[in-house]
Design a protein around this motif. Sequence first.
Motif, mmCIF file in Angstrom:
data_model
loop_
_atom_site.group_PDB
_atom_site.id
_atom_site.type_symbol
_atom_site.label_atom_id
_atom_site.label_comp_id
_atom_site.label_asym_id
_atom_site.label_seq_id
_atom_site.Cartn_x
_atom_site.Cartn_y
_atom_site.Cartn_z
ATOM 1 N N GLU A 29 -3.605 12.812 2.111
ATOM 2 C CA GLU A 29 -2.418 12.073 2.540
ATOM 3 C C GLU A 29 -1.113 12.755 2.157
ATOM 4 O OE1 GLU A 29 -2.382 7.954 1.461
ATOM 5 O OE2 GLU A 29 -4.477 7.683 2.061
ATOM 6 N N LYS A 30 -1.115 13.489 1.050
ATOM 7 C CA LYS A 30 0.121 14.112 0.567
ATOM 8 C C LYS A 30 0.345 15.517 1.125
ATOM 9 C CE LYS A 30 0.346 11.408 -3.622
ATOM 10 N NZ LYS A 30 0.471 11.393 -5.071
ATOM 11 N N GLY A 31 -0.532 15.985 1.991
ATOM 12 C CA GLY A 31 -0.324 17.320 2.558
ATOM 13 C C GLY A 31 -0.505 18.427 1.554
ATOM 14 N N ALA A 32 -1.473 18.281 0.670
ATOM 15 C CA ALA A 32 -1.838 19.211 -0.403
ATOM 16 C C ALA A 32 -0.861 19.114 -1.565
ATOM 17 C CB ALA A 32 -1.985 20.635 0.075
ATOM 18 N N CYS A 33 0.383 19.456 -1.367
ATOM 19 C CA CYS A 33 1.354 19.425 -2.465
ATOM 20 C C CYS A 33 2.697 18.920 -1.940
ATOM 21 C CB CYS A 33 1.500 20.823 -3.070
ATOM 22 S SG CYS A 33 2.552 20.874 -4.527
ATOM 23 N N GLU A 34 2.999 17.689 -2.212
ATOM 24 C CA GLU A 34 4.289 17.084 -1.870
ATOM 25 C C GLU A 34 4.682 17.242 -0.400
ATOM 26 O OE1 GLU A 34 7.282 18.377 -4.586
ATOM 27 O OE2 GLU A 34 6.199 17.643 -6.325
ATOM 28 N N GLY A 35 3.742 17.030 0.487
ATOM 29 C CA GLY A 35 4.060 17.058 1.916
ATOM 30 C C GLY A 35 4.263 18.428 2.507
ATOM 31 N N CYS A 36 3.701 19.429 1.871
ATOM 32 C CA CYS A 36 3.903 20.813 2.319
ATOM 33 C C CYS A 36 3.183 21.120 3.638
ATOM 34 C CB CYS A 36 3.436 21.784 1.240
ATOM 35 S SG CYS A 36 3.633 23.511 1.703
ATOM 36 N N TRP A 37 1.910 20.747 3.729
ATOM 37 C CA TRP A 37 1.074 21.055 4.895
ATOM 38 C C TRP A 37 1.090 22.549 5.209
ATOM 39 C CZ3 TRP A 37 -2.499 17.815 6.384
ATOM 40 C CH2 TRP A 37 -2.334 16.454 6.082
ATOM 41 N N CYS A 38 1.264 23.364 4.176
ATOM 42 C CA CYS A 38 1.261 24.830 4.274
ATOM 43 C C CYS A 38 2.358 25.338 5.214
ATOM 44 C CB CYS A 38 -0.105 25.352 4.699
ATOM 45 S SG CYS A 38 -0.489 26.909 3.863
ATOM 46 N N MET A 39 3.496 24.666 5.202
ATOM 47 C CA MET A 39 4.628 25.077 6.038
ATOM 48 C C MET A 39 5.798 25.614 5.217
ATOM 49 S SD MET A 39 3.608 24.757 9.121
ATOM 50 C CE MET A 39 5.144 25.060 9.988
ATOM 51 N N LEU A 43 8.784 27.887 7.308
ATOM 52 C CA LEU A 43 10.028 27.258 7.765
ATOM 53 C C LEU A 43 11.173 27.624 6.831
ATOM 54 C CD1 LEU A 43 8.678 23.649 8.450
ATOM 55 C CD2 LEU A 43 9.159 25.411 10.160
ATOM 56 N N GLN A 44 12.371 27.595 7.342
ATOM 57 C CA GLN A 44 13.542 27.750 6.479
ATOM 58 C C GLN A 44 13.617 26.528 5.570
ATOM 59 O OE1 GLN A 44 15.155 30.459 6.143
ATOM 60 N NE2 GLN A 44 14.271 31.514 7.908
ATOM 61 N N ALA A 45 14.296 26.651 4.452
ATOM 62 C CA ALA A 45 14.322 25.603 3.430
ATOM 63 C C ALA A 45 14.767 24.254 3.980
ATOM 64 C CB ALA A 45 15.220 26.027 2.274
ATOM 65 N N ASP A 46 15.843 24.227 4.775
ATOM 66 C CA ASP A 46 16.330 22.941 5.280
ATOM 67 C C ASP A 46 15.339 22.319 6.262
ATOM 68 O OD1 ASP A 46 16.890 24.976 7.118
ATOM 69 O OD2 ASP A 46 18.755 24.053 7.809
ATOM 70 N N GLU A 47 14.703 23.123 7.108
ATOM 71 C CA GLU A 47 13.692 22.608 8.044
ATOM 72 C C GLU A 47 12.507 22.031 7.283
ATOM 73 O OE1 GLU A 47 13.318 25.387 11.852
ATOM 74 O OE2 GLU A 47 13.251 26.518 9.966
ATOM 75 N N PHE A 48 12.091 22.738 6.245
ATOM 76 C CA PHE A 48 10.961 22.286 5.444
ATOM 77 C C PHE A 48 11.262 20.939 4.785
ATOM 78 C CE2 PHE A 48 8.798 21.985 1.347
ATOM 79 C CZ PHE A 48 7.484 22.001 1.764
ATOM 80 N N GLU A 49 12.437 20.819 4.179
ATOM 81 C CA GLU A 49 12.800 19.587 3.472
ATOM 82 C C GLU A 49 12.894 18.403 4.436
ATOM 83 O OE1 GLU A 49 12.774 18.925 0.280
ATOM 84 O OE2 GLU A 49 12.250 20.996 -0.131
ATOM 85 N N VAL A 50 13.487 18.620 5.595
ATOM 86 C CA VAL A 50 13.598 17.554 6.584
ATOM 87 C C VAL A 50 12.214 17.107 7.052
ATOM 88 C CG1 VAL A 50 14.337 17.052 8.958
ATOM 89 C CG2 VAL A 50 15.915 18.143 7.366
ATOM 90 N N GLY A 51 11.299 18.067 7.189
ATOM 91 C CA GLY A 51 9.962 17.758 7.688
ATOM 92 C C GLY A 51 8.947 17.384 6.636
ATOM 93 N N ARG A 52 9.346 17.404 5.360
ATOM 94 C CA ARG A 52 8.393 17.149 4.269
ATOM 95 C C ARG A 52 7.532 15.930 4.592
ATOM 96 N NH1 ARG A 52 8.079 18.814 -1.066
ATOM 97 N NH2 ARG A 52 10.109 19.809 -1.011
ATOM 98 N N GLY A 53 6.226 16.147 4.548
ATOM 99 C CA GLY A 53 5.295 15.071 4.880
ATOM 100 C C GLY A 53 4.876 15.151 6.334
ATOM 101 N N GLU A 54 5.069 14.091 7.057
ATOM 102 C CA GLU A 54 4.594 13.988 8.437
ATOM 103 C C GLU A 54 5.197 15.058 9.356
ATOM 104 O OE1 GLU A 54 2.449 12.402 11.759
ATOM 105 O OE2 GLU A 54 2.140 12.589 9.600
ATOM 106 N N GLY A 55 6.457 15.369 9.173
ATOM 107 C CA GLY A 55 7.083 16.401 10.011
ATOM 108 C C GLY A 55 6.426 17.761 9.828
ATOM 109 N N ASN A 56 6.084 18.108 8.593
ATOM 110 C CA ASN A 56 5.419 19.387 8.332
ATOM 111 C C ASN A 56 3.986 19.393 8.871
ATOM 112 O OD1 ASN A 56 7.681 20.509 7.170
ATOM 113 N ND2 ASN A 56 7.072 19.996 5.088
ATOM 114 N N ARG A 57 3.312 18.237 8.782
ATOM 115 C CA ARG A 57 1.968 18.143 9.357
ATOM 116 C C ARG A 57 2.034 18.372 10.868
ATOM 117 N NH1 ARG A 57 -1.364 15.108 12.183
ATOM 118 N NH2 ARG A 57 0.207 13.511 12.545
ATOM 119 N N LEU A 58 2.994 17.746 11.511
ATOM 120 C CA LEU A 58 3.148 17.918 12.955
ATOM 121 C C LEU A 58 3.543 19.347 13.320
ATOM 122 C CD1 LEU A 58 4.877 14.528 13.864
ATOM 123 C CD2 LEU A 58 2.497 15.220 14.334
#
Length: 192
Positions: A29-39, A43-58
């Motif tokens: 559920e947590k995407g391995a480590c805090e919503g990372c989903w290996c992204m 991704l650039q830092a701001d894209e990664f932070e905005v997508g943390r969790g479900e956005g990164n999974r998608l």
Amino acid sequence: MDKANQDNNLSFQPLNTSNFGDFEYLFGEKGACEGCWCMQCRLQADEFEVGRGEGNRLAMKALVESGKIPGILAYNNNEPVGWCSLGNREDFPRLPKSHESLLIDEQTWIVSCLFVRRGWRRRGVKRALLKHLIAYCRTKGAKVLESHQCNSDFSKYPDAFAWSGIEKAYEAVGFVKVDSVSEKRPIMRYYL
């Protein structure tokens, strides 16, 4: 077959649309480590932070649906127990560049993450994944594998901070240190 494969009945599959559910199961559920989903490195830092969790999974799902192979899953029987993220340097804009990166071309692949499910850690899964990855990349025409991982003193870090693997595992399969981003993050290479 190496000892880890015999002992753990490990097999390997590239991540694709047909096994994406196994990747989701492995990362939980947590995407391995805090919503990372290996992204994180993709991704650039701001894209990664905005997508943390479900956005990164998608974002990872969209990458897989585009036909890219972003990594390899390790299985024990039918259970996903490990993951190795890989791609060309342009796939990982956030990774620091080594002095040797000036020599990098499309035949150099990056190993950005080695994730092993709790209960399977310290049982040779990372080494087995790396051995498989070397063989896989060789068949795809790669000439060099490069990785940025934790140094060998793993005891200083919680498991979550060793997501890229430890130096010792890479050395065991033939990677050599070529540079350091910092004392904690050596850059290692395997020449195919």
